[in-house]
Design a protein around this motif. Structure first.
Motif, PDB file in Angstrom:
ATOM      1  N   VAL A 195       0.841  -1.204   0.000  1.00 59.96           N
ATOM      2  CA  VAL A 195       0.000   0.000   0.000  1.00 59.96           C
ATOM      3  C   VAL A 195       0.874   1.251   0.000  1.00 59.96           C
ATOM      4  O   VAL A 195       0.585   2.237  -0.689  1.00 59.96           O
ATOM      5  CB  VAL A 195      -0.954  -0.004   1.210  1.00 59.96           C
ATOM      6  N   GLY A 196       1.970   1.210   0.763  1.00 60.42           N
ATOM      7  CA  GLY A 196       2.864   2.364   0.812  1.00 60.42           C
ATOM      8  C   GLY A 196       3.488   2.690  -0.530  1.00 60.42           C
ATOM      9  O   GLY A 196       3.483   3.848  -0.969  1.00 60.42           O
ATOM     10  N   VAL A 197       4.032   1.675  -1.212  1.00 59.21           N
ATOM     11  CA  VAL A 197       4.650   1.945  -2.521  1.00 59.21           C
ATOM     12  C   VAL A 197       3.581   2.267  -3.564  1.00 59.21           C
ATOM     13  O   VAL A 197       3.855   2.986  -4.538  1.00 59.21           O
ATOM     14  CB  VAL A 197       5.557   0.783  -2.979  1.00 59.21           C
ATOM     15  N   MET A 198       2.385   1.755  -3.371  1.00 58.48           N
ATOM     16  CA  MET A 198       1.266   2.103  -4.253  1.00 58.48           C
ATOM     17  C   MET A 198       1.000   3.607  -4.198  1.00 58.48           C
ATOM     18  O   MET A 198       0.800   4.269  -5.223  1.00 58.48           O
ATOM     19  CB  MET A 198       0.020   1.342  -3.793  1.00 58.48           C
ATOM     20  N   ALA A 199       1.014   4.165  -2.978  1.00 55.25           N
ATOM     21  CA  ALA A 199       0.811   5.605  -2.816  1.00 55.25           C
ATOM     22  C   ALA A 199       1.976   6.393  -3.397  1.00 55.25           C
ATOM     23  O   ALA A 199       1.790   7.418  -4.052  1.00 55.25           O
ATOM     24  CB  ALA A 199       0.634   5.935  -1.338  1.00 55.25           C
ATOM     25  N   GLN A 200       3.185   5.895  -3.176  1.00 56.12           N
ATOM     26  CA  GLN A 200       4.388   6.630  -3.570  1.00 56.12           C
ATOM     27  C   GLN A 200       4.653   6.574  -5.071  1.00 56.12           C
ATOM     28  O   GLN A 200       5.050   7.581  -5.676  1.00 56.12           O
ATOM     29  CB  GLN A 200       5.585   6.072  -2.802  1.00 56.12           C
ATOM     30  N   PHE A 201       4.419   5.407  -5.673  1.00 57.75           N
ATOM     31  CA  PHE A 201       4.829   5.215  -7.063  1.00 57.75           C
ATOM     32  C   PHE A 201       3.706   4.810  -8.018  1.00 57.75           C
ATOM     33  O   PHE A 201       3.895   4.853  -9.235  1.00 57.75           O
ATOM     34  CB  PHE A 201       5.909   4.116  -7.141  1.00 57.75           C
ATOM     35  N   GLY A 202       2.562   4.406  -7.500  1.00 58.92           N
ATOM     36  CA  GLY A 202       1.569   3.707  -8.311  1.00 58.92           C
ATOM     37  C   GLY A 202       0.796   4.534  -9.318  1.00 58.92           C
ATOM     38  O   GLY A 202       0.305   3.998 -10.299  1.00 58.92           O
ATOM     39  N   GLY A 203       0.627   5.812  -9.051  1.00 56.34           N
ATOM     40  CA  GLY A 203      -0.109   6.638 -10.005  1.00 56.34           C
ATOM     41  C   GLY A 203      -1.595   6.757  -9.675  1.00 56.34           C
ATOM     42  O   GLY A 203      -2.108   6.188  -8.705  1.00 56.34           O
ATOM     43  N   GLU A 204      -2.294   7.498 -10.527  1.00 57.18           N
ATOM     44  CA  GLU A 204      -3.687   7.882 -10.286  1.00 57.18           C
ATOM     45  C   GLU A 204      -4.644   6.697 -10.203  1.00 57.18           C
ATOM     46  O   GLU A 204      -5.626   6.737  -9.463  1.00 57.18           O
ATOM     47  CB  GLU A 204      -4.154   8.819 -11.407  1.00 57.18           C
ATOM     48  N   SER A 205      -4.385   5.663 -10.943  1.00 55.49           N
ATOM     49  CA  SER A 205      -5.348   4.559 -11.044  1.00 55.49           C
ATOM     50  C   SER A 205      -5.603   3.865  -9.717  1.00 55.49           C
ATOM     51  O   SER A 205      -6.660   3.264  -9.513  1.00 55.49           O
ATOM     52  CB  SER A 205      -4.872   3.529 -12.073  1.00 55.49           C
ATOM     53  N   TYR A 206      -4.647   3.961  -8.796  1.00 51.41           N
ATOM     54  CA  TYR A 206      -4.787   3.279  -7.511  1.00 51.41           C
ATOM     55  C   TYR A 206      -5.583   4.090  -6.484  1.00 51.41           C
ATOM     56  O   TYR A 206      -5.829   3.596  -5.377  1.00 51.41           O
ATOM     57  CB  TYR A 206      -3.412   2.971  -6.925  1.00 51.41           C
ATOM     58  N   ARG A 207      -5.970   5.308  -6.805  1.00 54.20           N
ATOM     59  CA  ARG A 207      -6.569   6.196  -5.806  1.00 54.20           C
ATOM     60  C   ARG A 207      -7.727   5.570  -5.036  1.00 54.20           C
ATOM     61  O   ARG A 207      -7.779   5.700  -3.801  1.00 54.20           O
ATOM     62  CB  ARG A 207      -7.023   7.504  -6.472  1.00 54.20           C
ATOM     63  N   PRO A 208      -8.683   4.887  -5.674  1.00 52.18           N
ATOM     64  CA  PRO A 208      -9.801   4.325  -4.892  1.00 52.18           C
ATOM     65  C   PRO A 208      -9.364   3.326  -3.823  1.00 52.18           C
ATOM     66  O   PRO A 208     -10.064   3.143  -2.821  1.00 52.18           O
ATOM     67  CB  PRO A 208     -10.661   3.631  -5.961  1.00 52.18           C
ATOM     68  N   ALA A 209      -8.214   2.703  -4.014  1.00 48.43           N
ATOM     69  CA  ALA A 209      -7.762   1.684  -3.055  1.00 48.43           C
ATOM     70  C   ALA A 209      -7.436   2.283  -1.693  1.00 48.43           C
ATOM     71  O   ALA A 209      -7.600   1.620  -0.666  1.00 48.43           O
ATOM     72  CB  ALA A 209      -6.538   0.967  -3.608  1.00 48.43           C
ATOM     73  N   PHE A 210      -7.003   3.554  -1.654  1.00 50.82           N
ATOM     74  CA  PHE A 210      -6.556   4.122  -0.389  1.00 50.82           C
ATOM     75  C   PHE A 210      -7.715   4.397   0.560  1.00 50.82           C
ATOM     76  O   PHE A 210      -7.545   4.334   1.777  1.00 50.82           O
ATOM     77  CB  PHE A 210      -5.739   5.385  -0.649  1.00 50.82           C
ATOM     78  N   THR A 211      -8.870   4.702   0.006  1.00 52.42           N
ATOM     79  CA  THR A 211     -10.048   4.911   0.853  1.00 52.42           C
ATOM     80  C   THR A 211     -10.372   3.650   1.646  1.00 52.42           C
ATOM     81  O   THR A 211     -10.785   3.720   2.806  1.00 52.42           O
ATOM     82  CB  THR A 211     -11.266   5.303  -0.017  1.00 52.42           C
TER      83      THR A 211
END
Length: 371
Positions: A203-219
């Motif tokens: 989840v951390g690297v998703m936020a740091q490097f993953g880009g816009e497409s991952y945004r819904p996952a953080f909620t």
């Protein structure tokens, strides 16, 4: 082998490349043929380190083709061996002595799996998204590792491989999200701390490097991370590394994807979770984010009339005392600057220092002397 390459560097890049070409074919062949698992694991480890050292371009198409077939075979063998062991557990001769032997075999298989992960890590960190078409021959086998019914070690190392894809292949990694995103979210609450740690790091690297497409996952992810952090036994010895990865992941979401969460609501809780003492790499991420907040005069972190500064001094001092902060890195210099700014403020400095015990005061002085 990697140490030999390091020594060869002094002779120049041409000599280094010649030595690597001399080694590479033999190393790949040995990975495919070495029967002794202890020797095999050392060869695989050396090969991974060599790739990290040599970087992009060190493997040609023939190397990739041969290596892909070998790694695929190792993964298939891993699953087959597990099936054989399960069948032996149903045998009429099964007893504690047999189980002990089976467990040793399982430990050996898992260790080889970690070396498969090491090799993939070195390839992804060197070649990044360019290597994804090659990786697809292994994709389904890696997906099988993270299925809910698999042993925890399989799920841990399967998630670690997808973590590497997210971290090193940036937004391109989202093309595989349908395979790993749901298992990763579910794994944040896994009973195994090793699996939780791998998922939280993802989840951390998703936020740091993953880009816009991952945004819904953080909620979805942040409440799960907070739940793990706030569980009563989260700081128990067996859980602390997973918990610290969760704290770091929350920091990375707030820093890199603040639009996805209520940062002002989370910050007071996050501050109370610091410092990280076990995972030194993730500690640096959290301290750098803390510096960002202090340097921007964040009112929630500093508190009314800087009332939180004594608490922040304690966090910094404990980080130095536990060697989560090293005098030679950029983070320590930023923290030392924060302290120096308070040092010239008279009464506030006295207030902050008086909140520290003797060990903490020494840690602050050490930071000022070295950073």
């Amino acid at each position: 082998m990697p140490l030999l390459l390091e020594c060869a560097r002094v002779r120049g890049p041409e000599y280094l490349t010649q030595m690597w070409h001399f080694m590479c074919d033999a190393l790949i062949k040995s990975i495919g043929t070495e029967p002794d698992s202890d020797v095999l694991s050392e060869i695989m480890h050396s090969f991974a380190k060599c790739i990290e050292l040599m970087g992009d371009g060190c493997l040609n198409n023939e190397h990739f083709e041969e290596l892909g077939g070998i790694l695929k075979g190792k993964l298939e063998e891993h699953f087959k061996n597990q099936e054989v062991r399960q069948a032996k557990r149903q045998d009429e001769d099964y007893d504690e002595q047999v189980e002990e032997t089976l467990q040793d075999e399982d430990d050996n298989d898992v260790y080889i799996l970690t070396k498969v992960s090491d090799i993939l890590h070195s390839i992804f960190s060197s070649y990044r998204e360019k290597v994804l078409p090659w990786f697809e021959q292994l994709l389904q086998l890696i997906v099988n590792l993270i299925c809910p019914h698999r042993p925890w070690a399989d799920r841990q190392w399967g998630l670690c491989i997808f973590d590497d894809i997210i971290e090193h292949c940036s937004p391109t990694s989202f093309k595989y999200a349908e395979y790993f995103l749901r298992p990763m979210m579910q794994s944040l609450c896994d009973t195994s701390p090793e699996v939780r740690q791998a998922a939280a790091y993802g989840v951390g690297v998703m936020a740091q490097f993953g880009g816009e497409s991952y945004r819904p996952a953080f909620t979805e992810a942040v409440p799960l991370l907070v739940g793990v952090i706030q569980s009563p036994d989260s700081r128990a010895k067996e859980n602390v590394n997973a918990t610290e990865n969760c704290i770091s992941a929350v920091a990375k979401v707030m820093k890199y994807r603040p639009e996805c969460v209520n940062v002002n609501e989370i910050l007071p809780h996050w501050l109370s979770w610091l410092p990280l003492n076990e995972d030194k790499e993730e500690a640096v991420h959290t301290f750098n984010y803390l510096c960002d907040l202090i340097e921007s005069n964040n009112p929630i972190v500093l508190g009314p009339e800087n009332a939180n500064l004594p608490k922040i001094f304690i966090i910094i001092a404990d980080g130095v005392a536990n060697e989560s902060i090293k005098g030679e890195d950029g983070c320590s210099k930023r923290l030392a600057n924060v302290i120096r700014q308070v040092q010239v403020s008279g009464g506030l400095w006295t207030q902050c220092v008086s909140a520290l015990n003797e060990t903490q005061q020494k840690a602050i002085q050490d930071l000022l002397n070295t950073a």
